[in-house]
Design a protein around this motif. Sequence first.
Motif, PDB file in Angstrom:
ATOM      1  N   UNK A   1      -6.410 -20.542  -9.162  1.00 39.89           N
ATOM      2  CA  UNK A   1      -6.415 -21.745  -8.327  1.00 39.89           C
ATOM      3  C   UNK A   1      -7.628 -22.627  -8.619  1.00 39.89           C
ATOM      4  N   UNK A   2      -8.730 -22.022  -9.065  1.00 41.68           N
ATOM      5  CA  UNK A   2      -9.924 -22.808  -9.346  1.00 41.68           C
ATOM      6  C   UNK A   2      -9.682 -23.833 -10.443  1.00 41.68           C
ATOM      7  N   UNK A   3      -8.896 -23.432 -11.449  1.00 40.60           N
ATOM      8  CA  UNK A   3      -8.545 -24.394 -12.486  1.00 40.60           C
ATOM      9  C   UNK A   3      -7.785 -25.572 -11.927  1.00 40.60           C
ATOM     10  N   UNK A   4      -6.884 -25.288 -10.974  1.00 44.03           N
ATOM     11  CA  UNK A   4      -6.130 -26.359 -10.327  1.00 44.03           C
ATOM     12  C   UNK A   4      -7.053 -27.267  -9.522  1.00 44.03           C
ATOM     13  N   UNK A   5      -8.005 -26.681  -8.784  1.00 48.60           N
ATOM     14  CA  UNK A   5      -8.925 -27.486  -7.993  1.00 48.60           C
ATOM     15  C   UNK A   5      -9.854 -28.311  -8.873  1.00 48.60           C
ATOM     16  N   UNK A   6     -10.209 -27.785 -10.029  1.00 47.16           N
ATOM     17  CA  UNK A   6     -11.030 -28.556 -10.962  1.00 47.16           C
ATOM     18  C   UNK A   6     -10.288 -29.820 -11.391  1.00 47.16           C
TER      19      UNK A   6
ATOM     20  N   UNK B   1     -16.185 -24.588  -7.464  1.00 45.19           N
ATOM     21  CA  UNK B   1     -15.800 -25.072  -8.787  1.00 45.19           C
ATOM     22  C   UNK B   1     -15.621 -26.585  -8.813  1.00 45.19           C
ATOM     23  N   UNK B   2     -15.026 -27.149  -7.759  1.00 47.54           N
ATOM     24  CA  UNK B   2     -14.713 -28.585  -7.765  1.00 47.54           C
ATOM     25  C   UNK B   2     -15.927 -29.468  -8.057  1.00 47.54           C
ATOM     26  N   UNK B   3     -17.082 -29.242  -7.429  1.00 41.64           N
ATOM     27  CA  UNK B   3     -18.237 -30.105  -7.743  1.00 41.64           C
ATOM     28  C   UNK B   3     -18.766 -29.911  -9.162  1.00 41.64           C
TER      29      UNK B   3
END
Length: 399
Positions: free
Chosen positions: A216-221, A348-350
Amino acid sequence: MTVVLGALLALGPLTIDMYLPALPKIADDLSVTSSVAQLTLTGTLAGLAIGQLVVGPLSDSLGRRRPLMAGIVLHMVASLLCLAAPNIELLSIARGLQGMGAAAGMVVAVAVVGDLYAESAAAAVLSRLMLVLGVVPVLAPSLGAVVLLKLSWHWVFGVLVVLAGLLLVMAALALPETLPPAHRRPLRVRGIVSTYGELLRDVKFMTLVLVGALGMSGLFAYIAGAAFVLQGHYGLNQQAFALLFSAGAIALIGATQFNVVLLKWFSPQRIVFWALMLSLLGGVVFIAITQTHTGGLYGFLTPVWVILGAMGFVIPNAPAIALARHQDAAGTAAALLGAAQFSLGAVVAPLVGVLGNDESALALVMTVSVAIALVLLLSARSSTSVDVEDGDSVLAETA
């Protein structure tokens, strides 16, 4: 039931995605940098993580309906605060409260699946829910762009108030209570801590939690950086951005529905392994393209869509396998699954903004997230007894 559960799941992504076309405008209006504006997304993800940790145990003790209704009401109040926010500080706080409210819908929806279905059946149901959930990334940015055509970005949150209100009515009328009183856990701090401790000590469960969260982190990135790359670097307007962002969501949706077909032939464990392999390959290509500056817009979009499509196989299967291990505490297990996804996403997003908000930053963050998830899955068997294929690991099988 599928439509209602899908709508509950959709509240969180709707809250995240609908304001994405407005991020550059928010940065300009509130006189902050793009990285600071992205902190409003981080606040939402943090709220989703914290809210799920609270709502999960409550739903195991009070039943599924009451915490759900309270969460939706909190979301509506927070949306009104966002509507009136005069500065980035209040907007970030209100976005965090929005996330906490939306967390109730996400926890309860997954917990209800855990109440009613076992491993493979749960994976199939979650895949069907992803069809409903997948409509949100397709429609939300476009809906936000339509609002921005006539009104300021503040009114995106006014629309969210209305949508949450409709969801509240739907849940009150159409969602039955799926947790009988005999199966509820006492609402005691010691009991809640004990349940979380039991889950945290289950190495197989936690490995699957981290694999799903890293996926999911890849998606949020991508969610965090897409508006700045597509509108800033490639010069797309808000409407064109919404359309291309929706195309990525369609890749994700299509994969979740094909996952139902694959589950007839393969176990969820095997599907997760090969999906991570495919996404890692796409990530390597993505990094190569960004470093050589080849392919233009479509060179950027193609590997992104490959990675998003692969995540459509990871997102429903990893939680389904994990939930099957703790059906007696489905609410708390669902909370831990969701909290891990959104807390890691909040970190991850920031990073995309810190690394430059460009294609290279996005490629690096998405690829590293997937690579770590794959390493965890492969290393689990040698360090613990975690299997990835019905007693025989896929790693041994492929070797």
